[in-house]
Design an enzyme around this catalytic site. Structure first.
Site, PDB file in Angstrom:
ATOM      1  CB  SER A 226       5.677 -22.498  13.873  1.00  0.00           C
ATOM      2  OG  SER A 226       6.658 -23.371  13.342  1.00  0.00           O
TER       3      SER A 226
ATOM      4  CE1 TYR B 184       7.588 -23.919  19.063  1.00  0.00           C
ATOM      5  CE2 TYR B 184       7.535 -24.986  16.917  1.00  0.00           C
ATOM      6  CZ  TYR B 184       7.741 -23.853  17.685  1.00  0.00           C
ATOM      7  OH  TYR B 184       8.096 -22.666  17.087  1.00  0.00           O
TER       8      TYR B 184
HETATM    9  N1  NAP Z   1      13.353 -19.732  14.543  1.00  0.00           N
HETATM   10  C1  NAP Z   1      12.473 -20.470  13.900  1.00  0.00           C
HETATM   11  O1  NAP Z   1      12.824 -21.315  13.068  1.00  0.00           O
HETATM   12  C2  NAP Z   1      10.994 -20.303  14.153  1.00  0.00           C
HETATM   13  C3  NAP Z   1      10.096 -20.917  13.278  1.00  0.00           C
HETATM   14  C4  NAP Z   1       8.746 -20.788  13.522  1.00  0.00           C
HETATM   15  C5  NAP Z   1       8.282 -20.055  14.581  1.00  0.00           C
HETATM   16  N2  NAP Z   1       9.159 -19.464  15.423  1.00  0.00           N
HETATM   17  C6  NAP Z   1       8.626 -18.712  16.554  1.00  0.00           C
HETATM   18  O2  NAP Z   1       9.172 -17.421  16.563  1.00  0.00           O
HETATM   19  C7  NAP Z   1       9.088 -16.867  17.857  1.00  0.00           C
HETATM   20  C8  NAP Z   1      10.416 -16.214  18.195  1.00  0.00           C
HETATM   21  O3  NAP Z   1      11.410 -17.219  18.294  1.00  0.00           O
HETATM   22  P1  NAP Z   1      12.880 -17.056  17.686  1.00  0.00           P
HETATM   23  O4  NAP Z   1      13.027 -18.049  16.620  1.00  0.00           O
HETATM   24  O5  NAP Z   1      13.168 -15.641  17.426  1.00  0.00           O
HETATM   25  O6  NAP Z   1      13.744 -17.638  18.918  1.00  0.00           O
HETATM   26  P2  NAP Z   1      14.626 -16.933  20.039  1.00  0.00           P
HETATM   27  O7  NAP Z   1      15.764 -16.196  19.414  1.00  0.00           O
HETATM   28  O8  NAP Z   1      14.931 -18.013  21.021  1.00  0.00           O
HETATM   29  O9  NAP Z   1      13.621 -15.882  20.669  1.00  0.00           O
HETATM   30  C9  NAP Z   1      12.636 -16.240  21.600  1.00  0.00           C
HETATM   31  C10 NAP Z   1      12.227 -14.999  22.335  1.00  0.00           C
HETATM   32  O10 NAP Z   1      11.192 -15.339  23.269  1.00  0.00           O
HETATM   33  C11 NAP Z   1      11.526 -14.782  24.524  1.00  0.00           C
HETATM   34  N3  NAP Z   1      10.929 -15.539  25.612  1.00  0.00           N
HETATM   35  C12 NAP Z   1      11.050 -16.856  25.915  1.00  0.00           C
HETATM   36  N4  NAP Z   1      10.361 -17.147  27.029  1.00  0.00           N
HETATM   37  C13 NAP Z   1       9.784 -15.976  27.449  1.00  0.00           C
HETATM   38  C14 NAP Z   1       8.961 -15.610  28.533  1.00  0.00           C
HETATM   39  N5  NAP Z   1       8.572 -16.494  29.459  1.00  0.00           N
HETATM   40  N6  NAP Z   1       8.569 -14.323  28.635  1.00  0.00           N
HETATM   41  C15 NAP Z   1       8.952 -13.409  27.723  1.00  0.00           C
HETATM   42  N7  NAP Z   1       9.732 -13.695  26.679  1.00  0.00           N
HETATM   43  C16 NAP Z   1      10.142 -14.961  26.542  1.00  0.00           C
HETATM   44  C17 NAP Z   1      13.045 -14.776  24.572  1.00  0.00           C
HETATM   45  O11 NAP Z   1      13.521 -13.765  25.453  1.00  0.00           O
HETATM   46  P3  NAP Z   1      14.044 -13.955  26.948  1.00  0.00           P
HETATM   47  O12 NAP Z   1      14.725 -15.284  27.015  1.00  0.00           O
HETATM   48  O13 NAP Z   1      14.962 -12.783  27.125  1.00  0.00           O
HETATM   49  O14 NAP Z   1      12.817 -13.840  27.778  1.00  0.00           O
HETATM   50  C18 NAP Z   1      13.369 -14.381  23.141  1.00  0.00           C
HETATM   51  O15 NAP Z   1      13.336 -12.992  22.994  1.00  0.00           O
HETATM   52  C19 NAP Z   1       8.688 -18.022  18.782  1.00  0.00           C
HETATM   53  O16 NAP Z   1       7.313 -17.928  19.067  1.00  0.00           O
HETATM   54  C20 NAP Z   1       8.966 -19.250  17.930  1.00  0.00           C
HETATM   55  O17 NAP Z   1       8.176 -20.345  18.301  1.00  0.00           O
HETATM   56  C21 NAP Z   1      10.499 -19.551  15.215  1.00  0.00           C
END
Ligand code: NAP
Length: 244
Positions: free
Chosen positions: A138, A151
């Protein structure tokens, strides 16, 4: 050439968009997360447009489930070319809120989940003498702000672990590439993991003002996956043009 690509945290957001993009580019995708209904829907959507995908329900905090995910991919498609450690959550709050369970959870999912993914896929890649890890960090893995200590610590850890892995695999001559993708504000369900009302308000405003679509990140991941085998795209930072 078609690659077998495993993605954790693929039931929504960046993982889901990346699965669709990489499937549309002709790869075979194994999607995983905890919500089976979402994974079923995603696989159906990919297949409906002629793509090839399978799913396996996996909680990345459970190391045997993560090991089973790797075995499932090899059993289904014969190999693992790319493993994307993407599952994560972001329940931010200032340390004086003492949300210790949330600190534990972020460490378990965002750091230990990535390590379990490496432990599950690396032996297969070593055997194949090829492979690629894509680890989702991130911009919070490059800078820390109030409310984001834990985080950010987890996302710095993703970069540190990735760089160590990169150096070790280069020395080993295993032909395994390591890529870190560091997004800024991307419109996903991620802010829903915040329980602290003050932080939630601040982050919701940031996302409403700036967030870009998850497809942008998917395109960047595709670039790293599709780079020639002798070239590793090690770090990508991708954020909204207007995010400061
Ligand atoms: N959105 C942003 O602005 C942003 C920015 C920087 C980095 N990121 C990173 O991008 C990645 C994806 O996040 P996103 O933004 O796409 O958010 P999201 O839509 O909330 O997706 C998060 C994903 O992680 C899964 N997850 C959570 N806990 C889990 C567990 N214990 N086991 C397996 N899967 C799990 C969730 O699926 P289930 O709940 O179905 O398990 C979901 O598919 C994360 O690592 C996040 O930190 C996001």
């Amino acid at each position: 050439m078609s690659k077998v690509i495993v993605i954790t945290g693929a039931s929504s957001g960046i993982g889901e968009a990346t699965a669709k993009k990489l499937a549309a580019n002709g790869n075979q995708i194994v999607v995983s997360a905890r919500r089976e209904d979402r994974l079923q829907k995603l696989v159906s959507e990919i297949k409906a447009v002629g793509g090839d995908a399978s799913y396996q329900v996996t909680d990345v905090t459970n190391k045997s489930e993560v090991a089973e995910l790797a075995k499932f991919a090899v059993k289904t498609y014969g190999k693992i070319d790319v493993w994307m450690n993407n599952a994560g959550l972001m329940p931010q709050s200032t340390l004086d809120k003492y949300k210790i369970d949330e600190w534990d959870r972020m460490i378990d999912v965002n750091i230990k989940g990535v390590l379990y993914g490496i432990a599950a896929a690396l032996p297969f890649m070593r055997e194949q003498k090829s492979g690629q890890f894509i680890n989702t960090s991130s911009v919070a893995g490059h800078a820390v702000h109030p409310g984001g200590s834990v985080y950010s610590a987890t996302k710095y850890a993703v970069r540190v672990i990735s760089e160590g892995l990169r150096q070790e695999e280069a020395i080993a001559g295993s032909n395994i590439r390591v890529s870190v993708i560091s997004p800024g504000a991307v419109a996903t369900e991620l802010p829903d993991t915040i329980s602290d009302p003050e932080t939630k308000k601040r982050v919701d405003k940031l996302y409403a003002d700036f967030a870009i679509d998850a497809e942008r990140v998917a395109e960047a991941v595709a670039y790293a996956v599709e780079a020639p085998a002798d070239t590793a795209i090690n770090e990508i930072v991708i954020r909204p043009t207007t995010q400061h």
